[in-house]
Design a protein around this motif. Structure first.
Motif, PDB file in Angstrom:
ATOM      1  N   ARG A   1       0.844  -1.214   0.222  1.00  0.00           N
ATOM      2  CA  ARG A   1      -0.029   0.009   0.013  1.00  0.00           C
ATOM      3  C   ARG A   1       0.876   1.269  -0.121  1.00  0.00           C
ATOM      4  N   ALA A   2       1.891   1.193   0.999  1.00  0.00           N
ATOM      5  CA  ALA A   2       2.697   2.340   0.860  1.00  0.00           C
ATOM      6  C   ALA A   2       3.913   2.596  -0.167  1.00  0.00           C
ATOM      7  N   ARG A   3       4.338   1.246  -1.042  1.00  0.00           N
ATOM      8  CA  ARG A   3       4.881   1.447  -2.204  1.00  0.00           C
ATOM      9  C   ARG A   3       4.228   1.724  -3.483  1.00  0.00           C
ATOM     10  N   MET A   4       2.782   2.011  -3.286  1.00  0.00           N
ATOM     11  CA  MET A   4       2.148   2.147  -4.336  1.00  0.00           C
ATOM     12  C   MET A   4       2.291   3.711  -4.788  1.00  0.00           C
ATOM     13  N   THR A   5       2.828   4.231  -4.006  1.00  0.00           N
ATOM     14  CA  THR A   5       3.177   5.694  -4.257  1.00  0.00           C
ATOM     15  C   THR A   5       4.322   5.867  -5.382  1.00  0.00           C
ATOM     16  N   VAL A   6       4.972   4.931  -5.377  1.00  0.00           N
ATOM     17  CA  VAL A   6       6.042   5.047  -6.824  1.00  0.00           C
ATOM     18  C   VAL A   6       5.369   4.858  -7.863  1.00  0.00           C
ATOM     19  N   GLU A   7       4.616   3.686  -8.037  1.00  0.00           N
ATOM     20  CA  GLU A   7       3.888   3.090  -8.929  1.00  0.00           C
ATOM     21  C   GLU A   7       2.871   4.214  -9.393  1.00  0.00           C
ATOM     22  N   CYS A   8       2.228   4.976  -8.425  1.00  0.00           N
ATOM     23  CA  CYS A   8       1.149   6.165  -8.893  1.00  0.00           C
ATOM     24  C   CYS A   8       1.914   7.146  -9.503  1.00  0.00           C
ATOM     25  N   ALA A   9       3.289   7.414  -8.937  1.00  0.00           N
ATOM     26  CA  ALA A   9       3.905   8.695  -9.502  1.00  0.00           C
ATOM     27  C   ALA A   9       4.506   8.327 -11.151  1.00  0.00           C
ATOM     28  N   PHE A  10       4.876   7.072 -11.307  1.00  0.00           N
ATOM     29  CA  PHE A  10       5.014   6.731 -12.564  1.00  0.00           C
ATOM     30  C   PHE A  10       3.836   6.940 -13.587  1.00  0.00           C
ATOM     31  N   GLY A  11       2.694   6.477 -13.056  1.00  0.00           N
ATOM     32  CA  GLY A  11       1.436   6.524 -13.772  1.00  0.00           C
ATOM     33  C   GLY A  11       1.334   8.046 -14.073  1.00  0.00           C
ATOM     34  N   HIS A  12       1.031   9.030 -13.407  1.00  0.00           N
ATOM     35  CA  HIS A  12       1.200  10.372 -13.100  1.00  0.00           C
ATOM     36  C   HIS A  12       2.117  10.952 -14.432  1.00  0.00           C
ATOM     37  N   LEU A  13       3.304  10.660 -13.910  1.00  0.00           N
ATOM     38  CA  LEU A  13       4.439  10.988 -14.962  1.00  0.00           C
ATOM     39  C   LEU A  13       3.881  11.002 -16.484  1.00  0.00           C
ATOM     40  N   LYS A  14       3.742   9.477 -16.747  1.00  0.00           N
ATOM     41  CA  LYS A  14       3.573   9.290 -18.104  1.00  0.00           C
ATOM     42  C   LYS A  14       2.188   9.766 -18.765  1.00  0.00           C
ATOM     43  N   GLY A  15       1.156  10.022 -17.746  1.00  0.00           N
ATOM     44  CA  GLY A  15      -0.160  10.444 -18.201  1.00  0.00           C
ATOM     45  C   GLY A  15      -0.061  11.758 -18.472  1.00  0.00           C
ATOM     46  N   ARG A  16       0.674  12.454 -17.655  1.00  0.00           N
ATOM     47  CA  ARG A  16       0.801  14.031 -17.870  1.00  0.00           C
ATOM     48  C   ARG A  16       1.519  14.374 -19.082  1.00  0.00           C
ATOM     49  N   TRP A  17       2.834  13.756 -19.110  1.00  0.00           N
ATOM     50  CA  TRP A  17       3.864  14.015 -20.210  1.00  0.00           C
ATOM     51  C   TRP A  17       3.821  13.129 -21.076  1.00  0.00           C
ATOM     52  N   ARG A  18       2.838  12.941 -22.052  1.00  0.00           N
ATOM     53  CA  ARG A  18       2.769  12.007 -23.076  1.00  0.00           C
ATOM     54  C   ARG A  18       3.870  11.575 -23.947  1.00  0.00           C
TER      55      ARG A  18
END
Length: 432
Positions: A335-352
């Protein structure tokens, strides 16, 4: 001159004609107003430098050819009407946000910081592209991932200019804004990070989460097999460390896609800092906490692909016989480690540009990707909203590159954390 032989008269006229042609070539560097005045004077007098009208007319044609040289940039006319007439003047906040992934105010803040580096000087040949336009070109390409020629047509510049401008903008972001917006937590920031993981994610003594993500790149001509990853495409590995608010605190990129995450970690600056010979650790010892009779240091959270280290904790290997204490620990850890996976998802979603193949030179990939991580932190810092429709499916959900070894690695600190969590440690906030 009447008594001279005809041969010498013709030779003199030829020499004079050559001199006039040379003068005409020099006059190509002058502005058109001066050339028109010279031609008016020439035609008004009827002769030029003592030549007869026939040779004067020929010289005039040479000057006319010189005056008609087209100095426009590119092979066809270009227009910046979309940028100057539509985007700047008519876009509302929603339209601007959709194209540039940030509000105008944030864009202006970036421009104020980067303008001294991005500004170029006008020349006699052409006016320089303004710093505002250059920054807009770079941000637009990062946010859209469009073809270079598409961005070139929108901003009225050449395709080669877009490529160079994007790299220059990314370099400026990394060099100027990188140290300000992306740094490993120390002091009060580290204390805030530990507190954030405890209160929001229910995991104590955590200074961040680490993971790897693959950035699709063009297949190099000489080392194709090195960049061919287990997914079946060519990539470069991005290793990121993230805090509890999805902000990158450290990034490391450059290794080919075929390299294991654990090897990337062992060659990264984070590993070097954690294993220094002077005895200093990645996280200061003053933050060590006594739990169940065991000194538990601040650690990073990693998945099963990483080794178990004093400063890096991974979950218990699930062999189907985990007790409730270890199962609860693994759940909180994930649950805590999901922060890095969410960050990668936001990174690639924001900067296409990162969600598909980066069609740029390999030596430019680390700069472009690092700039995207810095911009991601800037957007998170200034409260730029991330919309769910931007999410890239399975952008960060990479399975471990090898199956976890089915054996328990003894670790007293992890066991102490497991007992603390199982004993009723607060759950924390909502899951990501």
């Amino acid at each position: 001159m009447a008594g001279e032989p005809l041969f010498f008269v013709m030779l003199q006229q030829i020499v004079l004609f050559l001199l006039v042609t040379r003068v005409a070539l020099r006059m190509r560097r002058r502005n058109r107003a001066q050339q028109r005045r010279a031609m008016r004077r020439m035609y008004r007098d009827g002769q030029y430098l003592g030549l007869n009208q026939a040779f004067g007319g020929a010289a005039g044609l040479a000057i006319l050819e010189a005056r008609q040289v087209d100095r426009r940039i590119g092979a066809y006319p270009r227009s910046s009407d979309w940028w100057q007439g539509i985007a700047l003047d008519t876009f509302d906040d929603a339209q601007w946000y959709r194209r540039f992934r940030m509000r105008r105010n944030t864009f202006v803040l970036l421009l104020n910081d980067l303008e001294p580096v991005l500004r170029r000087t006008d020349t006699r040949m052409r006016n320089a592209i303004t710093a505002e336009t250059r920054l807009a070109i770079g941000i637009y390409w990062l946010a859209s991932g469009d073809l270079l020629r598409t961005v070139a047509d929108l901003f009225g510049v050449s395709e080669g200019s877009v490529s160079n401008i994007v790299y220059e903008v990314c370099s400026a972001i990394v060099n100027i804004l990188g140290p300000r917006y992306m740094s490993f937590p120390r002091g009060d920031r580290l204390r805030e990070t530990i507190h954030g993981y405890e209160k929001r994610w229910g995991f104590p003594q955590c200074g961040g989460a680490v993971d790897g993500s693959h950035i699709a790149v063009k297949a190099p001509s000489n080392t194709r097999t090195d960049f061919y990853n287990r997914k079946g495409w060519y990539s470069m590995v991005l290793q990121g460390v993230v805090d509890y608010r999805y902000r990158f605190t450290d990034v490391y990129i450059g290794w080919p896609g075929s390299v294991h995450d654990a090897r990337v970690l062992r060659n990264s600056p984070i590993f070097e800092q954690a294993t220094r010979e002077d005895g200093r650790t990645l996280f200061p010892k003053e933050f060590t906490r006594r739990i169940s009779g065991t000194d538990v240091p601040v650690v990073l959270l990693g998945d099963a692909a990483y080794p178990h280290l004093p400063w890096l904790t991974k979950p218990y290997p699930d062999n189907g016989h985990l007790n409730e204490e270890k199962s609860t620990f693994n759940y909180r850890h994930s649950r805590a480690r999901m922060t890095v996976e969410c960050a990668f998802g936001h990174l690639k979603g924001r900067w296409r540009c990162l969600s598909h193949q980066l069609n740029i030179d390999l030596d430019r990939v680390p700069t472009v990707v690092t700039a995207c991580c810095v911009l991601h932190n800037i957007c998170e810092e200034h409260g730029e909203r991330f919309f769910n429709q931007w999410e890239v499916p399975a952008a960060a959900a990479y399975e471990p590159q090898v199956r976890p070894i089915q054996q328990v690695t003894p670790n007293a600190a992890r066991d102490a954390l497991a007992r603390l969590i199982h004993g009723g440690f607060p759950m924390g906030g909502a899951a990501p």
